[in-house]
Design a protein around this motif. Structure first.
Motif, PDB file in Angstrom:
ATOM      1  N   CYS A  80       0.901  -1.056   0.049  1.00 26.08           N
ATOM      2  CA  CYS A  80       0.046  -0.030   0.058  1.00 26.08           C
ATOM      3  C   CYS A  80       0.833   1.304   0.182  1.00 26.08           C
ATOM      4  O   CYS A  80       2.054   1.133   0.356  1.00 26.08           O
ATOM      5  CB  CYS A  80      -1.062  -0.097   1.257  1.00 26.08           C
ATOM      6  SG  CYS A  80       0.136  -0.156   2.755  1.00 26.08           S
ATOM      7  N   SER A  81       0.254   2.557  -0.297  1.00 29.76           N
ATOM      8  CA  SER A  81       0.847   3.696  -0.458  1.00 29.76           C
ATOM      9  C   SER A  81       0.862   4.719   0.981  1.00 29.76           C
ATOM     10  O   SER A  81      -0.353   4.820   1.572  1.00 29.76           O
ATOM     11  CB  SER A  81       0.412   4.397  -1.668  1.00 29.76           C
ATOM     12  OG  SER A  81       1.178   5.653  -1.726  1.00 29.76           O
ATOM     13  N   LEU A  82       1.733   5.312   1.385  1.00 30.97           N
ATOM     14  CA  LEU A  82       1.670   6.376   2.354  1.00 30.97           C
ATOM     15  C   LEU A  82       1.891   7.552   1.826  1.00 30.97           C
ATOM     16  O   LEU A  82       1.972   8.425   2.485  1.00 30.97           O
ATOM     17  CB  LEU A  82       2.863   5.961   3.341  1.00 30.97           C
ATOM     18  CG  LEU A  82       2.724   4.645   4.120  1.00 30.97           C
ATOM     19  CD1 LEU A  82       3.947   4.523   5.106  1.00 30.97           C
ATOM     20  CD2 LEU A  82       1.661   4.763   5.124  1.00 30.97           C
ATOM     21  N   ALA A  83       2.029   7.691   0.518  1.00 30.17           N
ATOM     22  CA  ALA A  83       2.267   8.828  -0.226  1.00 30.17           C
ATOM     23  C   ALA A  83       0.838  10.016  -0.061  1.00 30.17           C
ATOM     24  O   ALA A  83      -0.065   9.622  -0.052  1.00 30.17           O
ATOM     25  CB  ALA A  83       2.410   8.591  -1.850  1.00 30.17           C
ATOM     26  N   ALA A  84       1.377  11.220   0.262  1.00 31.14           N
ATOM     27  CA  ALA A  84       0.381  12.382   0.194  1.00 31.14           C
ATOM     28  C   ALA A  84      -0.449  12.365  -1.149  1.00 31.14           C
ATOM     29  O   ALA A  84       0.092  12.218  -2.003  1.00 31.14           O
ATOM     30  CB  ALA A  84       0.942  13.728   0.551  1.00 31.14           C
ATOM     31  N   THR A  85      -1.537  12.399  -0.926  1.00 31.30           N
ATOM     32  CA  THR A  85      -2.633  12.482  -1.980  1.00 31.30           C
ATOM     33  C   THR A  85      -3.839  13.425  -1.736  1.00 31.30           C
ATOM     34  O   THR A  85      -4.365  13.468  -0.750  1.00 31.30           O
ATOM     35  CB  THR A  85      -3.393  11.009  -2.446  1.00 31.30           C
ATOM     36  OG1 THR A  85      -2.086  10.133  -2.509  1.00 31.30           O
ATOM     37  CG2 THR A  85      -3.845  11.028  -3.531  1.00 31.30           C
ATOM     38  N   SER A  86      -4.280  14.321  -2.788  1.00 32.32           N
ATOM     39  CA  SER A  86      -5.220  14.948  -2.808  1.00 32.32           C
ATOM     40  C   SER A  86      -5.984  14.610  -4.203  1.00 32.32           C
ATOM     41  O   SER A  86      -5.360  15.085  -5.261  1.00 32.32           O
ATOM     42  CB  SER A  86      -4.953  16.279  -2.608  1.00 32.32           C
ATOM     43  OG  SER A  86      -6.320  17.116  -2.629  1.00 32.32           O
ATOM     44  N   ALA A  87      -7.067  13.908  -4.237  1.00 25.24           N
ATOM     45  CA  ALA A  87      -7.726  13.460  -5.693  1.00 25.24           C
ATOM     46  C   ALA A  87      -9.203  13.175  -5.450  1.00 25.24           C
ATOM     47  O   ALA A  87      -9.838  13.163  -4.496  1.00 25.24           O
ATOM     48  CB  ALA A  87      -6.718  12.213  -5.910  1.00 25.24           C
ATOM     49  N   THR A  88      -9.595  13.184  -6.543  1.00 23.17           N
ATOM     50  CA  THR A  88     -11.107  12.733  -6.737  1.00 23.17           C
ATOM     51  C   THR A  88     -11.234  11.452  -7.541  1.00 23.17           C
ATOM     52  O   THR A  88     -10.567  11.228  -8.615  1.00 23.17           O
ATOM     53  CB  THR A  88     -11.987  13.896  -7.718  1.00 23.17           C
ATOM     54  OG1 THR A  88     -12.008  15.000  -7.079  1.00 23.17           O
ATOM     55  CG2 THR A  88     -13.455  13.111  -7.730  1.00 23.17           C
ATOM     56  N   ARG A  89     -11.867  10.439  -6.854  1.00 21.51           N
ATOM     57  CA  ARG A  89     -11.724   9.176  -7.454  1.00 21.51           C
ATOM     58  C   ARG A  89     -13.551   8.791  -7.612  1.00 21.51           C
ATOM     59  O   ARG A  89     -14.391   9.501  -6.921  1.00 21.51           O
ATOM     60  CB  ARG A  89     -11.273   7.868  -6.621  1.00 21.51           C
ATOM     61  CG  ARG A  89      -9.689   8.436  -6.495  1.00 21.51           C
ATOM     62  CD  ARG A  89      -9.226   7.412  -5.450  1.00 21.51           C
ATOM     63  NE  ARG A  89      -9.422   5.983  -6.355  1.00 21.51           N
ATOM     64  CZ  ARG A  89      -8.791   5.185  -7.258  1.00 21.51           C
ATOM     65  NH1 ARG A  89      -7.836   6.027  -7.909  1.00 21.51           N
ATOM     66  NH2 ARG A  89      -9.062   4.294  -7.758  1.00 21.51           N
ATOM     67  N   TYR A 141     -15.766  10.606  -4.896  1.00 22.24           N
ATOM     68  CA  TYR A 141     -15.494  10.964  -3.579  1.00 22.24           C
ATOM     69  C   TYR A 141     -13.984  11.573  -3.468  1.00 22.24           C
ATOM     70  O   TYR A 141     -13.364  11.159  -4.619  1.00 22.24           O
ATOM     71  CB  TYR A 141     -15.506   9.553  -2.624  1.00 22.24           C
ATOM     72  CG  TYR A 141     -14.256   8.598  -2.731  1.00 22.24           C
ATOM     73  CD1 TYR A 141     -13.267   8.870  -2.068  1.00 22.24           C
ATOM     74  CD2 TYR A 141     -14.418   7.617  -3.656  1.00 22.24           C
ATOM     75  CE1 TYR A 141     -12.095   7.813  -2.325  1.00 22.24           C
ATOM     76  CE2 TYR A 141     -13.278   6.696  -3.811  1.00 22.24           C
ATOM     77  CZ  TYR A 141     -12.123   6.827  -3.399  1.00 22.24           C
ATOM     78  OH  TYR A 141     -11.032   5.741  -3.327  1.00 22.24           O
ATOM     79  N   LEU A 142     -13.971  12.484  -2.699  1.00 19.13           N
ATOM     80  CA  LEU A 142     -12.326  13.150  -2.425  1.00 19.13           C
ATOM     81  C   LEU A 142     -11.814  12.158  -1.414  1.00 19.13           C
ATOM     82  O   LEU A 142     -12.323  11.788  -0.419  1.00 19.13           O
ATOM     83  CB  LEU A 142     -12.766  14.348  -1.812  1.00 19.13           C
ATOM     84  CG  LEU A 142     -13.895  15.312  -2.746  1.00 19.13           C
ATOM     85  CD1 LEU A 142     -13.767  16.694  -1.796  1.00 19.13           C
ATOM     86  CD2 LEU A 142     -13.433  15.438  -4.243  1.00 19.13           C
ATOM     87  N   ILE A 143     -10.405  12.124  -1.733  1.00 17.86           N
ATOM     88  CA  ILE A 143      -9.425  11.489  -0.920  1.00 17.86           C
ATOM     89  C   ILE A 143      -8.393  12.279  -0.543  1.00 17.86           C
ATOM     90  O   ILE A 143      -7.853  12.965  -1.338  1.00 17.86           O
ATOM     91  CB  ILE A 143      -9.007  10.194  -1.582  1.00 17.86           C
ATOM     92  CG1 ILE A 143      -8.093   9.509  -0.727  1.00 17.86           C
ATOM     93  CG2 ILE A 143      -8.537  10.287  -2.766  1.00 17.86           C
ATOM     94  CD1 ILE A 143      -8.653   8.821   0.478  1.00 17.86           C
ATOM     95  N   ARG A 144      -8.143  12.461   0.826  1.00 14.72           N
ATOM     96  CA  ARG A 144      -7.113  13.252   1.195  1.00 14.72           C
ATOM     97  C   ARG A 144      -6.147  12.552   2.551  1.00 14.72           C
ATOM     98  O   ARG A 144      -6.328  12.218   3.234  1.00 14.72           O
ATOM     99  CB  ARG A 144      -7.823  14.498   2.149  1.00 14.72           C
ATOM    100  CG  ARG A 144      -8.701  15.414   1.467  1.00 14.72           C
ATOM    101  CD  ARG A 144      -8.465  15.926   0.268  1.00 14.72           C
ATOM    102  NE  ARG A 144      -9.285  16.897  -0.305  1.00 14.72           N
ATOM    103  CZ  ARG A 144      -9.613  16.779  -1.689  1.00 14.72           C
ATOM    104  NH1 ARG A 144      -9.137  16.189  -2.594  1.00 14.72           N
ATOM    105  NH2 ARG A 144     -10.321  17.923  -2.107  1.00 14.72           N
ATOM    106  N   VAL A 145      -4.895  12.205   1.829  1.00 14.83           N
ATOM    107  CA  VAL A 145      -4.059  11.447   2.513  1.00 14.83           C
ATOM    108  C   VAL A 145      -2.947  12.453   2.825  1.00 14.83           C
ATOM    109  O   VAL A 145      -2.264  13.045   2.024  1.00 14.83           O
ATOM    110  CB  VAL A 145      -3.441  10.400   1.889  1.00 14.83           C
ATOM    111  CG1 VAL A 145      -2.403   9.488   2.453  1.00 14.83           C
ATOM    112  CG2 VAL A 145      -4.652   9.325   1.088  1.00 14.83           C
ATOM    113  N   PRO A 146      -2.562  12.864   4.133  1.00  9.97           N
ATOM    114  CA  PRO A 146      -1.820  13.755   4.707  1.00  9.97           C
ATOM    115  C   PRO A 146      -0.446  13.291   4.552  1.00  9.97           C
ATOM    116  O   PRO A 146      -0.202  12.184   4.312  1.00  9.97           O
ATOM    117  CB  PRO A 146      -2.313  14.016   6.043  1.00  9.97           C
ATOM    118  CG  PRO A 146      -2.638  12.730   6.496  1.00  9.97           C
ATOM    119  CD  PRO A 146      -3.319  12.005   5.409  1.00  9.97           C
ATOM    120  N   SER A 147       0.647  14.247   4.136  1.00  6.19           N
ATOM    121  CA  SER A 147       1.864  13.959   4.307  1.00  6.19           C
ATOM    122  C   SER A 147       2.464  13.450   5.620  1.00  6.19           C
ATOM    123  O   SER A 147       1.700  13.867   6.698  1.00  6.19           O
ATOM    124  CB  SER A 147       2.612  15.107   3.895  1.00  6.19           C
ATOM    125  OG  SER A 147       2.625  16.352   4.919  1.00  6.19           O
TER     126      SER A 147
END
Length: 295
Positions: free
Chosen positions: A46-55, A62-68
């Motif tokens: 799996c990824s731990l990368a910061a992400t701000s995207a719409t899927r 849905y909006l996804i927000r993965v913090p740094s």
């Protein structure tokens, strides 16, 4: 009752090192915004990368927000907008994204499936199919969670749901329909979806109910908290809670270590609050969540 999540394993072909490396890299990089079909992921890649995207799940976003700064599998909060609203508006009003960046958890903002706003100037505003017997948004939210787990490093014991207004009703529905997968719930200015369906097993899980003195849904929220206390078996001897602008605050002990929180704020209306009150709502909800992972 214990619920055990099964993970899939990525097959490795002996001697094909290059192919294996490519496959692992493909799994660790989040899909581009706009991906329509969720792909299966792997818990070890799996990824731990910061992400701000719409899927998208079958065209529903849905909006996804993965913090740094994530260093390990993180909690996930799925936060639901109110009726006639949208994920972007709810993200700004709720304040969960900057709070999640501080607390190091992932937050997602799905869009309801009910297109009930007849206004061309509000193309993104939706509501939720929260009623018993209609599984459209129940299944959508479960697929959102599965999609996120398949790509980002999520602590499966710490997946939580919160909702505002009509999103609170959808939160109530999910507490009944998806209790094995989710750890704890909270709503602001919401209400019951009508009660759990007969024959559907419901895990005894913690739920926070928040409202304000001038909220027109105050009575339904109070009724929903009484209903949930009866559903999971809570005692009547509550611990008193205080906080900024809190008019009433109680925490009820329930069976299997669960808690029900009732929190009413002075004055205030139906909208998700800002300022010190909004901070208190987030702090108290998150405290409830952190204290109640899946067993």
């Amino acid at each position: 009752m214990r619920y055990i999540r099964k993970f899939t394993e990525v097959p490795a072909a002996a001697g094909k090192v290059f192919a294996v490396l490519c496959a692992v890299l493909a799994l660790t990089v989040p899909a581009a915004a706009g991906a329509d079909d969720p792909e299966p992921g792997d818990s070890e890649a799996c990824s731990l990368a910061a992400t701000s995207a719409t899927r998208y799940i079958n065209g529903q976003p849905y909006l996804i927000r993965v913090p740094s700064g994530l260093t390990r599998a993180a909690p996930l909060l799925v936060s639901l907008h109110g009726g006639g609203s949208n994920p972007g508006t709810h993200e700004r009003e709720s304040g969960w994204t900057p709070f999640a960046a501080e607390q190091k958890f992932i937050v997602a903002y799905p869009q309801g499936g009910k297109d009930d706003i007849d206004d061309p100037n509000r193309p993104d505003d939706r509501s939720w199919f929260y009623e018993n017997g209609n599984r459209h948004d129940v299944d959508f939210l479960l697929k959102v969670i599965a999609d996120i787990k398949g790509k980002w490093c999520v602590d499966s014991k710490r997946v939580y749901l919160s909702g505002h207004s009509n999103g609170g009703q959808m939160t109530s529905r999910m507490a009944c329909a998806a209790s094995p997968q989710l750890a704890a719930f909270a709503m602001y200015a919401g209400g019951s979806h009508g009660g759990c369906e007969d024959g559907v097993p419901v895990r005894k899980l913690s739920f926070g109910f928040f409202t304000a003195e001038n909220d027109f849904t105050q009575v339904p929220v109070f009724a929903a908290h009484l209903q949930w206390r009866g559903t999971i078996g809570c005692g009547n001897d509550a611990a008193t809670e205080t906080g900024p602008e809190v008019a009433e605050g109680f925490r009820y002990p329930c069976e299997q270590g669960a808690n029900v929180v009732w929190r009413k704020y002075k004055a205030g209306g139906h909208g998700w609050p800002g300022g010190a009150r909004g901070a208190d709502v987030r702090d108290r909800m998150w405290q409830l969540f952190k204290n109640h992972p899946l067993p």
